[in-house]
Design an enzyme around this catalytic site. Structure first.
Site: not given
Length: 375
Positions: A91, A265, A303, A305, A308, A335
């Site tokens: 940015d 974002d 999930c 990740c 999980c 996660h």
């Protein structure tokens, strides 16, 4: 070319595409994890990539204050410095500077401000912002603009938009046309459709590799934001990527994609992870709540990740969050970024299959169910 955009399919206003950069392809719709100081907090670069992210965002304001853009350049640029080999968007620093309120003074020349870190005085202008982003070596840079908080009067919004367009022209001139880096213009105009249209026309005249919808997610609320997105993306060139800055919650993201946004974002998934919150298909889960202390189930079934699929229970996550153990924020950040990555992948699949409306209904229906019943 510094940047290409391949629009592969549309479904209503929703768009499926690919943004090509010198360091790789970004599949759109895309969510960009925020690496404010050159790193996504609590995550290694390879782990971020594993969540499905093709691109990350770096913050010009924070990096210019520490470690300093010139130092980053001497050390090989932000990619080498941070260990992230894929595309990086930076940015302009404008949003952070404008939010300093009493610590800054805005003139036509630029913004003079005091660092929130140590009080040292700095100056940021379109030219200096372009210089800093070049030193960082980002693949996509943003033009320098002013982003007034909402609500604000029409005269204030119009004056701000006019100055942002003058700064956009100066940003384009200072940035030039390097063969391996792209510059995005930023549409302003608050909630006013005619001001948004005028801003878009001015940006088109200047010419950018991509275009952002700025000045939203600054206090106006979702209904007002969606009202702007019902017309703002279509005011921008259809053959260039469209980036909505600073958004957001999962239902914000879905609503933005529905209205023609390609890139987004937000710090939300990482910040939420550090404060004990996990995002799931059923909504947000607060792991600090006592209802989870005896729960052997994973945060979200299915999930992939580590939080999980790695055998960690809600009870464990509750414990480490309440105990302020570092692993709690790390696992929940992992996660949350995985959830956002899966969300974007699901939308890309739905758009490509021409079934986005059906998918969206299912998304909202699942969230309406709420979290699992306590054990």
């Amino acid at each position: 070319m510094a940047l290409t955009f391949d629009l592969k399919a549309t479904d209503g206003a929703a768009r499926l595409g690919e943004v090509g950069t010198a360091r790789g392809v970004v599949r759109t719709p895309a969510f960009m994890p925020v690496g404010t100081a050159g790193t996504v907090k609590g995550m290694l670069p390879g782990q971020v990539r594993g969540t499905g992210a093709d691109i990350v965002l770096g913050n010009t304001y924070h990096l210019m204050l520490r470690p300093g853009a010139e130092r980053v350049a001497r050390l090989g640029g932000l990619h080498r410095f941070s260990g992230w080999e894929g595309p990086i968007l930076t940015d302009s620093g404008g949003f952070q500077v404008m939010s300093l309120a009493g610590l800054r003074k805005i003139t036509e020349e630029g913004v003079r401000f005091a660092s929130h870190v140590d009080g040292t005085r700095h100056f940021l202008s379109p030219e200096r912002s372009m210089e800093i982003q070049a030193l960082l070596g980002s693949d996509i840079a943003m033009c320098f603009d002013e982003c007034p908080a909402l609500p604000a009067g029409r005269d204030r919004i119009a004056a701000s938009m006019e100055m942002s367009m003058r700064w956009a022209a100066r940003s384009r001139e200072a940035f030039g046309h390097p063969g391996d880096r792209a510059l995005f213009g930023i549409q302003q105009g608050g909630l006013e459709e005619d001001l948004r249209r005028e801003s878009a026309e001015r940006l088109r005249e200047i010419g950018f590799e991509g275009y952002a919808v700025g000045g939203l997610a600054v206090g106006e609320g979702q209904e007002a934001m969606f009202g702007v997105l019902d017309h703002a993306p279509a005011q921008l060139p259809a053959n260039r990527p469209r980036y909505l800055m600073g958004v957001g919650k999962p239902d914000d993201v879905v609503g933005a994609v529905k209205r023609g946004i390609d890139m987004m974002d937000c710090v939300l998934p990482t910040r939420s992870g550090r404060t004990g919150q996990g995002w799931t298909a059923r909504g947000m889960v607060n792991l600090r709540n006592a209802r989870h202390r005896d729960d052997p189930r994973p945060l979200e079934e299915g999930c992939p990740c580590p939080a999980c699929a790695g055998g960690y229970s809600r009870a464990f996550l509750h414990h480490v969050v309440r105990s302020k153990e570092m692993i709690g924020g790390m696992l929940l950040t992992w996660h949350n970024l995985t959830y956002y990555g899966r969300l974007m992948a699901a939308m890309r699949g739905a758009i490509g299959a021409g079934r986005f409306a059906d998918w969206e209904r299912g998304f909202h229906a699942r969230r309406a169910e709420g979290d699992l019943e306590p054990v």
